[in-house]
Design an enzyme around this catalytic site. Structure first.
Site, mmCIF file in Angstrom:
data_model
loop_
_atom_site.group_PDB
_atom_site.id
_atom_site.type_symbol
_atom_site.label_atom_id
_atom_site.label_comp_id
_atom_site.label_asym_id
_atom_site.label_seq_id
_atom_site.Cartn_x
_atom_site.Cartn_y
_atom_site.Cartn_z
ATOM 1 C CG HIS A 1 57.241 13.540 -27.154
ATOM 2 N ND1 HIS A 1 56.265 14.304 -26.557
ATOM 3 C CD2 HIS A 1 58.400 13.853 -26.528
ATOM 4 C CE1 HIS A 1 56.801 15.047 -25.608
ATOM 5 N NE2 HIS A 1 58.099 14.792 -25.567
ATOM 6 C CD GLN B 1 64.711 12.601 -22.201
ATOM 7 O OE1 GLN B 1 64.111 11.650 -22.669
ATOM 8 N NE2 GLN B 1 64.472 13.850 -22.569
ATOM 9 C CD GLU C 1 62.849 15.974 -20.478
ATOM 10 O OE1 GLU C 1 62.820 16.318 -21.673
ATOM 11 O OE2 GLU C 1 62.466 14.855 -20.093
ATOM 12 C CB ALA D 1 62.178 20.183 -27.069
ATOM 13 C CG ASP D 2 60.110 18.874 -22.589
ATOM 14 O OD1 ASP D 2 59.016 19.446 -22.702
ATOM 15 O OD2 ASP D 2 60.294 17.701 -22.949
#
Length: 267
Positions: A49, A151, A153, A178-179
């Site tokens: 990001h 990850q 997610e 978050a995701d």
């Protein structure tokens, strides 16, 4: 074992130690070095990001190298060519985002290891990781010391978690709050009770499978929860968020009309 290739972060995970980290999103080697002097066990250099180029990642690895904090690089995706570049510049620990299936996990494992056990391209003579060909037995030792974190997610990843945990070559699984919360129908609300329940269950499943469990919690109370649930590599802040919060607090001390600082509880 060549000391240049030794991976204290991986050793800590294997011993079951709790390691506290910080997210680096500023893309600045100067800020990375400042963070490295603070004493965090690990520092995540975010290439997903944050707008980091390979050169930016390289310079941050150089900045952190003299200190005890261990760098972890998150590439933008689990692309084989991108992984090759990141490993060649000297990353020994990777956090690969958006792994949804066991097949994806196996592909990432292969991309991070040299043949015959993997498919990582060979270019040690031009790689900082091998000190431009000066590290003896580099390929075998690099395979052994590589620490791979993935990850989980998404709802799909949760459905496939047991199969993912069975993939050899994965050292730890990181829950992306978050995701994950967005995938579960609660965007920007990782604190929702339904999301919290899933996070706790996932952390416990990961540890029960013998893998390290990781999390990013910008809210200290959430970090404490994750540690209590068994997470053993937890990032407790993001450099850019800490910076903006400090700026807002300082301005509010002197300007009454300034916006009151807001403490975010999610990334």
């Amino acid at each position: 074992m060549n000391a240049l290739l030794s991976n204290p972060f991986k050793r800590g995970l294997l011993r079951g130690e709790t390691q506290i980290g910080l997210w680096l999103s500023s893309t600045s080697s100067y800020m990375a070095e400042i963070a490295a002097t603070s004493g965090y066990d690990w520092l995540l250099i975010d290439g997903e990001h944050a707008p980091n180029t390979i050169q930016d990642l390289y310079h941050q690895l150089q900045a952190i190298a003299p200190y005890a904090s261990q760098p972890v690089i998150r590439p933008v995706e689990g692309n084989r060519s991108l992984i090759k570049q990141v490993l060649d510049i000297g990353a020994r620990t990777l956090l690969v985002p958006m792994v949804d299936t066991a097949e994806q996990a196996r592909e990432v494992v292969s991309a991070t290891r040299y043949p015959p056990i993997g498919s990582r391209g060979v270019g040690a003579g031009v790689a900082r990781a091998a000190r431009w060909g000066r590290v003896e037995n580099y390929m075998a030792e690099a395979n052994d010391e590589l620490c791979l974190l993935i990850q989980v997610e998404s709802r799909t990843a949760l459905e496939n978690l047991d199969a993912i945990l069975e993939v050899d070559g994965i050292d730890g699984v990181f829950i992306g709050p978050a995701d994950l919360s967005a995938s579960l129908g609660y965007p920007d609300d990782a604190g929702h009770p339904d999301v919290q329940r899933v996070i706790e269950q996932s952390i416990r499943r990961i540890r029960a499978a013998g893998k390290a469990a990781g999390f990013l919690a910008v809210d200290p109370a959430m970090a404490e929860k994750c540690l209590a649930w068994g997470a053993n590599f937890v990032a407790v802040g993001v450099d850019t968020m800490l910076y903006t919060q400090a700026l807002d607090r300082r301005l509010a001390m002197f300007k009454s009309d300034s916006a009151q600082p807001q403490e975010k509880t999610s990334y």
